[in-house]
Every structure is written in structure tokens, then in C-alpha cells.
Design a protein around this motif. Structure first.
Motif, short mmCIF file in Angstrom:
data_model
loop_
_atom_site.label_atom_id
_atom_site.label_comp_id
_atom_site.label_asym_id
_atom_site.label_seq_id
_atom_site.Cartn_x
_atom_site.Cartn_y
_atom_site.Cartn_z
N ASP A 136 0.84 -1.20 0.00
CA ASP A 136 0.00 0.00 0.00
C ASP A 136 0.87 1.25 0.00
OD1 ASP A 136 -2.34 -1.47 0.06
OD2 ASP A 136 -2.38 -1.54 2.26
N ASP A 171 0.64 3.98 1.61
CA ASP A 171 0.94 4.55 2.92
C ASP A 171 1.91 3.69 3.73
OD1 ASP A 171 -0.99 2.56 3.15
OD2 ASP A 171 -1.89 3.45 4.92
N LYS A 172 2.26 2.51 3.23
CA LYS A 172 3.22 1.63 3.89
C LYS A 172 4.57 1.63 3.19
CE LYS A 172 0.10 0.14 6.82
NZ LYS A 172 0.14 0.54 8.24
N ASP A 212 7.55 3.36 5.06
CA ASP A 212 7.97 2.58 6.23
C ASP A 212 8.88 1.42 5.82
OD1 ASP A 212 6.48 4.24 7.84
OD2 ASP A 212 4.74 2.89 7.92
#
Length: 400
Positions: A275, A277-278, A281
Motif C-alpha cells: 500500500d 501509505d506503507k 515505512d
């Protein structure tokens, strides 16, 4: 000590001078042999074993960690003294060491004469010279030579020795993920489903069939997988990203230009179904130094680039493309040659499987298949300033 043993392992529990298991990914070959080695050292406190690879420049890429994990899992940690370079048996003279055959000569190999077990992992990379050095060295009564490998070429030394004309009494077994009762299906299902779309890839990677080289392979004879440490005179680093989709990985790479002009791929980060938004990270965890550097990426996803720029990765930028930019970039990489660090498993796999298209008659045509190319695309983007200059000049020369 209780060891849960897959059924295919049972023949290997019998004494034999030569033992081997070959096949595709996730078959459990290395796990089974590591357990057998720990069991042998528990039963004989004086047993000396050596774990061998063709090239062993650091223990990070040996089976040492796997053996340590098995010692812990089997509950026999109190019987071993795990040191930085070797594993010693408490209560005896037993020891397990880790070596590379390329470091040995006909004279130095004699240091292994008293060893009872030699386990060759990644045996498809073992040279004929190394095999001829190792075999007569293991001469102690009852000495065994173990081999585990994922087949690559039919003329590889280990295949020629153990599959085409195996010695009398040798125990050599084919094993694949379908034979592994501990197969991690949830973790690998997406990869298997992806590779099923290409029967040749699936057969080689998962079923252990030979990777027969052909003119269709883009990087045939133009890449090397080996450990390296970038030096002060290396150009770089360069960072590149390729955006994934439902079944394709999002990839980040770190690469260099070596003093002899090759493209060296040092690190990779890749995951299918990542994803947006990941993404930051994962990158921060696997290639944290990239955050402060320019990351050149596929410009076809401006919304992804914008999101990352606004969430801690301000130097992500899209690259310019032009008609024929893929072919220009691939030609440039082929001319340079690739040096791939062993930790970049996806890059090594793509270098082997990236192919030109063929027509129905089997002839290779000057078009590249849009598959097995995510790391290679990221590398092209990373080095686009160098490739663009060459590509544009090349087209101008043809045009005018």
C-alpha cells in the motif's frame, strides 16, 4: 530430541558416502540437512563438520544462522558453544566450520582431512575443480559428502556427478515445495501464482527444472552474483524505484558504477501488494539511507510520487521517458554488465529470467517481454541521467 521429519528425508538417514537433494524453492532441503547435521553432532561429541559454498566471503550468506536456529529449536543449546566463526560441541572435540572452496588450494584443502561431514550448500555453483579437490579430501572412515542445490544448468559439476552418473550407493533425491509438509503457503502463494503465468519460470524456480540458457535471455553471460563492498572510487550511490500493482512488487534499489564500469546492485527492497501509505515505512526499514538521496522513479504514477514527497520522502522524482527508452536502457545495462550482491535475490532472479520475445517459430525478436523486470526497471530509472545521454545521442546518430 524430537525432530519432525518430512517423509522424503527418510532415505537420507541411512549411511552413504554421497547424499544429495535437489529441487525448487521452499522445498525444505536446507532445513532438513541442518537438522541432520545438528543431530549428528549431538550423537557424536567429536564429530567435525564443514559447511561449504563455492564462494564464502562472509558468514552472513552461509548456513551458520540456520544451524544456530535448529540448535535452539531442538532444545540442545546447552550442548554447543556458538562462536563468531564456528560452532563447537561442548563435551568433546566436535566442531562445525564454514568455508568457501575458492579459498582453497590442493595444499590447503588437506586441513579438512579429519572431517567426517562436508555439506555443500548452493551446490549448483560448485566448480568442477572444487568438486575434484573436495572428494578425495574427505577420507575419514564413514565420511559423508552432502549436497543441496537448486538446479541451474545440466552441465553444472554437481549435476554431472550426482545425476547423470551417480556413484554406487549414492542417495540423491528430487524434492520440491509440494513435498514440504511445512511449506509456508500463506507467505508464498502470491509469488507462486505470479510465476505460474510463465511456465518456464515456474518450472525452474519452483519445480527445480534446468534454466536452459537461450538467445532470448536479455542478460545471458552479462551478469555476476557475488559479494562486494563499494569502495571510495565507486560512482554513486544511485537510487531508483518502480511502482507495483496488484500482482507486481513496488521496488527500491541502491546501485553503483564500479571502477571497471559495471552496474553494481547493492540493495533492494520489494513487496507485492504494498500500500502507498506503507511504502515509506518499508523503505526506511530496508534501505534507510535512501531517504536523504534523490530517488528516480517511474513517472507514470505522479500521485504516488506526490504522496511520498509529502510524507517524508521529498527527493522522489519521476524520470523522463522517450520512445524506445526501455530498449535504450536495457542495451546500456547489457553493455555495462551487472554485478549483483547475493542479498538482492529478486535482482538475481530477474537477471536470469528477463527475456526477449520469440515468435511462434521460436525466433528471438527485438522486443522485450514485460515480465521479470521490476528491479531492472528501477535500476534503469536510478541511472537514467547516464542512460538518457547515451540514448539521445544514439538516436540522433541514426536519424541524421
Amino acid at each position: 530430541m524430537k525432530i519432525e521429519t518430512p517423509r522424503w528425508v527418510l532415505p537420507l538417514l541411512q549411511p552413504a558416502r554421497f547424499k544429495g537433494a535437489y529441487g525448487g524453492r521452499a522445498s525444505g532441503k536446507s532445513h532438513a540437512f541442518a537438522e541432520n547435521l545438528v543431530e549428528a553432532m549431538v550423537m557424536d561429541a567429536d564429530l567435525r563438520a564443514v559447511c561449504i559454498r563455492e564462494v564464502q566471503k562472509s558468514l552472513k550468506f552461509s548456513v551458520k544462522q540456520l544451524i544456530e536456529d535448529k540448535i535452539k529449536t531442538l532444545g540442545v543449546g546447552h550442548m554447543f558453544d556458538i562462536q563468531r566463526d564456528e560452532i563447537k560441541r561442548i563435551g568433546g572435540e566436535g566442531v562445525c566450520i564454514f568455508q568457501g572452496m575458492q579459498d582453497h588450494t590442493a595444499e590447503s584443502i588437506k586441513s579438512l582431512e579429519g572431517f567426517r561431514i562436508a555439506w555443500v550448500e548452493e551446490a549448483q555453483s560448485l566448480s568442477d575443480k572444487s568438486l575434484r579437490l573436495l572428494r578425495p579430501t574427505m577420507r575419514s572412515p564413514g565420511a559423508e559428502l552432502w549436497f543441496t542445490w537448486n538446479p541451474d544448468q545440466p552441465d553444472d559439476a554437481v549435476d554431472a556427478f550426482l545425476r547423470k552418473n551417480p556413484p554406487a550407493g549414492a542417495i540423491v533425491l528430487p524434492v520440491n515445495y509440494t513435498d514440504n509438509p511445512f511449506f509456508p503457503a500463506d507467505e508464498l502463494r502470491e509469488e507462486i501464482d505470479h510465476d505460474r503465468r510463465d511456465p518456464e519460470t515456474f518450472a525452474h524456480v519452483w519445480l527445480g527444472e534446468y534454466n536452459v540458457k537461450s538467445e532470448a535471455q536479455v542478460f545471458s553471460g552479462r551478469y555476476q552474483v557475488d559479494e562486494f563492498t563499494p569502495g571510495p572510487n565507486w560512482d554513486g550511490p544511485y537510487f531508483g524505484a518502480d511502482w507495483g500493482f496488484a500482482v507486481d512488487p513496488t521496488v527500491l534499489v541502491k546501485c553503483w558504477i564500479t571502477p571497471d564500469g559495471r552496474v553494481a546492485i547493492e540493495k533492494e527492497s520489494g513487496k507485492v501488494g504494498l500500500d502507498i501509505d506503507k511504502t515509506g515505512d518499508l523503505w526506511a526499514k530496508e534501505i534507510p539511507e535512501a531517504r536523504s538521496q534523490t530517488i528516480r522513479s517511474d513517472s507514470a504514477r505522479p500521485e504516488t510520487i506526490s504522496y511520498l514527497q509529502r510524507h517524508g520522502w521529498p527527493r522522489v522524482t519521476g524520470v523522463d521517458k522517450w520512445k524506445g527508452s526501455v530498449e535504450d536502457g536495457v542495451d546500456w545495462l547489457r553493455a555495462k554488465g551487472l554485478l549483483i550482491h547475493p542479498q538482492c535475490e529478486r535482482a538475481a532472479r530477474e537477471a536470469r529470467l528477463y527475456r526477449y520475445k520469440t515468435n511462434k517459430g521460436g525466433d528471438v525478436i527485438a522486443q522485450i517481454e514485460d515480465a521479470n523486470n521490476h528491479v531492472m526497471d528501477a535500476v534503469r530509472y536510478a541511472l537514467s541521467p547516464l542512460i538518457q545521454a547515451k540514448g539521445r545521442v544514439g538516436r540522433m546518430e541514426v536519424r541524421y
